[in-house]
Structure formats: structure tokens, C-alpha cells
Write an enzyme that holds these catalytic residues in place. Sequence first.
Site, mmCIF file in Angstrom:
data_model
loop_
_atom_site.group_PDB
_atom_site.id
_atom_site.type_symbol
_atom_site.label_atom_id
_atom_site.label_comp_id
_atom_site.label_asym_id
_atom_site.label_seq_id
_atom_site.Cartn_x
_atom_site.Cartn_y
_atom_site.Cartn_z
ATOM 1 C CG HIS A 182 -22.188 -1.989 -5.700
ATOM 2 N ND1 HIS A 182 -21.601 -0.821 -5.322
ATOM 3 C CD2 HIS A 182 -22.104 -2.826 -4.631
ATOM 4 C CE1 HIS A 182 -21.161 -0.936 -4.076
ATOM 5 N NE2 HIS A 182 -21.449 -2.132 -3.640
ATOM 6 N N PRO A 217 -9.052 7.436 -13.618
ATOM 7 C CG PRO A 217 -8.573 8.033 -11.419
ATOM 8 C CD PRO A 217 -8.167 8.310 -12.827
ATOM 9 C CE LYS A 247 -16.080 1.110 -17.446
ATOM 10 N NZ LYS A 247 -16.813 -0.081 -17.005
ATOM 11 C CE1 TYR A 290 -19.106 3.607 -12.743
ATOM 12 C CE2 TYR A 290 -19.734 1.357 -12.180
ATOM 13 C CZ TYR A 290 -19.104 2.543 -11.858
ATOM 14 O OH TYR A 290 -18.450 2.663 -10.655
HETATM 15 C C1 PHB Z 1 -12.088 2.662 -5.995
HETATM 16 O O1 PHB Z 1 -10.869 2.770 -5.778
HETATM 17 O O2 PHB Z 1 -12.825 2.062 -5.208
HETATM 18 C C2 PHB Z 1 -12.688 3.288 -7.194
HETATM 19 C C3 PHB Z 1 -11.914 4.095 -8.018
HETATM 20 C C4 PHB Z 1 -12.501 4.683 -9.137
HETATM 21 C C5 PHB Z 1 -13.835 4.462 -9.403
HETATM 22 C C6 PHB Z 1 -14.588 3.636 -8.598
HETATM 23 C C7 PHB Z 1 -14.007 3.050 -7.493
HETATM 24 O O3 PHB Z 1 -14.428 5.038 -10.474
#
Ligand code: PHB
Length: 389
Positions: free
Chosen positions: A72, A292, A296, A384
Site C-alpha cells: 500500500h 492499535p 504499530k 506510518y
Molecule cells: C488491521 O487489523 O487490519 C489494522 C488494525 C489497526 C490499524 C490498521 C490495520 O491501524
Amino acid sequence: MRTQVAIVGGGPSGLLLGQLLHKQGIDSVVIERRSQAHVLGRIRAGVLEQGLVGLLHQAGVGNRMENEGFLHDGTMIAHEGQMFRIDFAEHTGKSVMVYGQTELTRDLYAARDASEGKTLFEVEDAAIRDAETEKPYLTLTHQGKAMRIDCDFIAGCDGYHGISRKSIPADKRHEYEKVYPFGWLGILSATPPVNDELIYANSERGFALCSMRNDQLSRYYIQCDALDDPDNWNDDDFWDELRRRIPEEAADTLVTGPSIEKSIAPLRSFVTEPMRWGRMFLCGDAAHIVPPTGAKGLNTAASDVHYLFEGLRDFYASGDMQGLDQYSGRALDRVWKTERFSWWFSNLMHRYPDQSAFDQKMQLAELAFLRDSPEAQAAMARSYVGLPY
Ligand code: PHB
Ligand code: APR
């Protein structure tokens, strides 16, 4: 039993460290409290920084990820019904890899099995002994028998609820914590993702995230009460609430279906210092937790593994302790920067129960600033895609 590095915890941190050591000819034993099926049943985030992608290749476990993962180059941020994009490639020249933690853990176990690395599952009563001496060891019960594992070093990769952190005397450790007043209700569904990149949405009804595992498997989250119960949410209620929180263009094309998994995760920031006690080194969730937002957790675990691996590699190559002596400082320096990012991104995207009208205006102004400022976008993109190791 004797090994060079005894690894407590067979989650991604312990397994990745074990494979990197194996490639270097360094022997390890992994002990895991649960069964392999239980470890592989956990559903966690799925966004990998390039540093982690590189480590997986270094460990010889990158092939399936390379074939099945998705690169991505950016992400969408939604607020007040609009969306804007943060272009990682433009601002950093880098991208992230979308590949589930469960799949990555499966690949690590397959590699450990293929290399005949020793893993003891369902161990009980594990304890860390004499970590502050040159002859540390573990004691545990395995298949009903008491065991002792002598080693040169112990890697404490046993997550937030493990024994490693707590084996550091309380007066030698400092813990820093912030608990957020909400949780994330997440579902996995066998439906195509609503967008080809992730959508992080700040809405007046609370945060929402549209994520994915592959082109037929989606992962969605909505902010909920921390004390809520997933059983209070049937699938239709979840989809209705999600639709209300994301921009109309996404809501209109959202494909819904039955949930395969539904759970609530609390949000917490936590760091313990130092990440070393004598010959025991903490790695991953054993030492720190991030909320979450920004995915990270696994990536920060991976940077610890990188620093610890370097220290162990140098020690076994030449007896040089410098890398191990610097481990805690190097790891924590990066951990705190990542804690900052996850805290900032969480604050930006969620509704707080006690948020005043002024606080809300500040949040919207911060979002507008991010939308309009290439410099702010570059700063966000750098964190990020992952700070350098
Ligand atoms: C995911 O579980 O796909 C996920 C969780 C937190 C994020 C991004 C993706 O910031
Ligand atoms: N003895 C042996 N194993 C233990 C013990 C113990 N006393 N206590 C815990 N464990 C095991 C757990 O069962 C778990 O499998 O340690 C493992 C730790 O794994 P994780 O909690 O997954 O932590 P870590 O490997 O550091 O992974 C980093 O990234 O996305 C985030 O939080 C997410 O799991 C993720 C983490």
C-alpha cells in the site's frame, strides 16, 4: 537441557528472534504457554513496515508474504464526510505491506519446524532464574515433568501478561501507562474490502477503520465503550453503525456479510524501562503496548528483535557485549517515538467521553491542518511507514 538463547514466548517476537539466530548458527529453545493452534488462532493487525518486511526476508520467511501480501502506497483519512489521502510513496519513497499477523506467525512456525528448532508448547510454571548472573536458567513443567533450561541469555518475548517483565525487581523498573476510555469492536468478514487502501475515519459517532487481509477478506473496526460486550452487537447492527461513520461514497459500496470473528480490544499505551535485567532482555509486548491506531504493535516488537539480534550476533561473533549493553537504550528510543505516534493518531481520530466543544474543534483543526499541509503529511507518513532502525 542447554541452549545459547532461551526464548520465553512463541508469539511473533520470540519466533522471529529464533529464526534470525538460527540463520546465524545460534541455538535457541522457545517455550510457549499455549498450544500452537491457540497462538495461530489470534487475530491481530496486519500492516507491516518495510523494516519488518526486511527482517522476514533476512530470517528466510518472506516468500509467502511477498506473493500474497499487498503493498500500500498510501492511506485514506476521513472526517466530516470528506476523505483525503496520505501518499506514503510521495512523502517517503516507501510503502507498507498488508499481510496478517496470523499468516506471518504461521510462516515463522513453518520455518522453525523446517530448521528443527526446539519449541516446547503448553509449558507451565515457567520461571526466570539468576538473570543477574552469567549463568541464567529457566525452570518449568513440560508434559508433567519438571525441567531446567540452562542458557547464556534469556529473551523475554512473552507478551504483556508474561513472566519476564515481572521478574525484574519492582524497584528496578519504571512503568508508564495510559488507558483510553474506549475500545475497538472488530469484525472479520469474507467480503471484498470497501476500498483498496485503508480508511481511518473520525466521525461524530466515534472512530471507524476499514482494513483488510486480502481481496476477499475484510477487517473493520468501530470505536465502542471499553466495557461493551461483542455479544451486544449482531452483524447488522455493526454494519449499520460502520456505514454511519464512514463517508457516503464508501458506505454506499460497502459489501457486508456474516462476521467470522467479532471481538473487543481495549486501548492502552504502556512502556516499562529498562528493557534489560542482567542477561534477560525484554522484547515486544512484554515491554510495551501501543493502542492499535496505526498498527504499530507488531512493528515495534520487530524493531526490538532487530536490536537484540544484532547484540547477540556480535556477542557470539567476538564476545563483544556493546550491542547488548546498548540494547535497552536503543530499543526504548524508538519505542517512545512510536508510542508518541500511536498516541497522537489515537487522539486525532477518536471521540472522548469528556471531550469539550473546544477539544472537538481542536481535533477538527488538526485534521484540516493534516489535510492541507504537505509537511504534516510527510511527518505522518514517516511514522506510518516506520521510523528507521
Ligand atoms: C488491521 O487489523 O487490519 C489494522 C488494525 C489497526 C490499524 C490498521 C490495520 O491501524
Ligand atoms: N511462558 C511461556 N510463554 C508465555 C508465558 C509464559 N509464562 N506467558 C505468555 N507466553 C506467551 C503467550 O502465550 C504468547 O504466545 O508469549 C507469547 C507472546 O506473544 P504476543 O503476546 O503475541 O507478543 P509478541 O510476540 O511480543 O508480539 C507482538 O504485536 O500486534 C502486536 O500485540 C500484538 O501480538 C502482538 C505483538
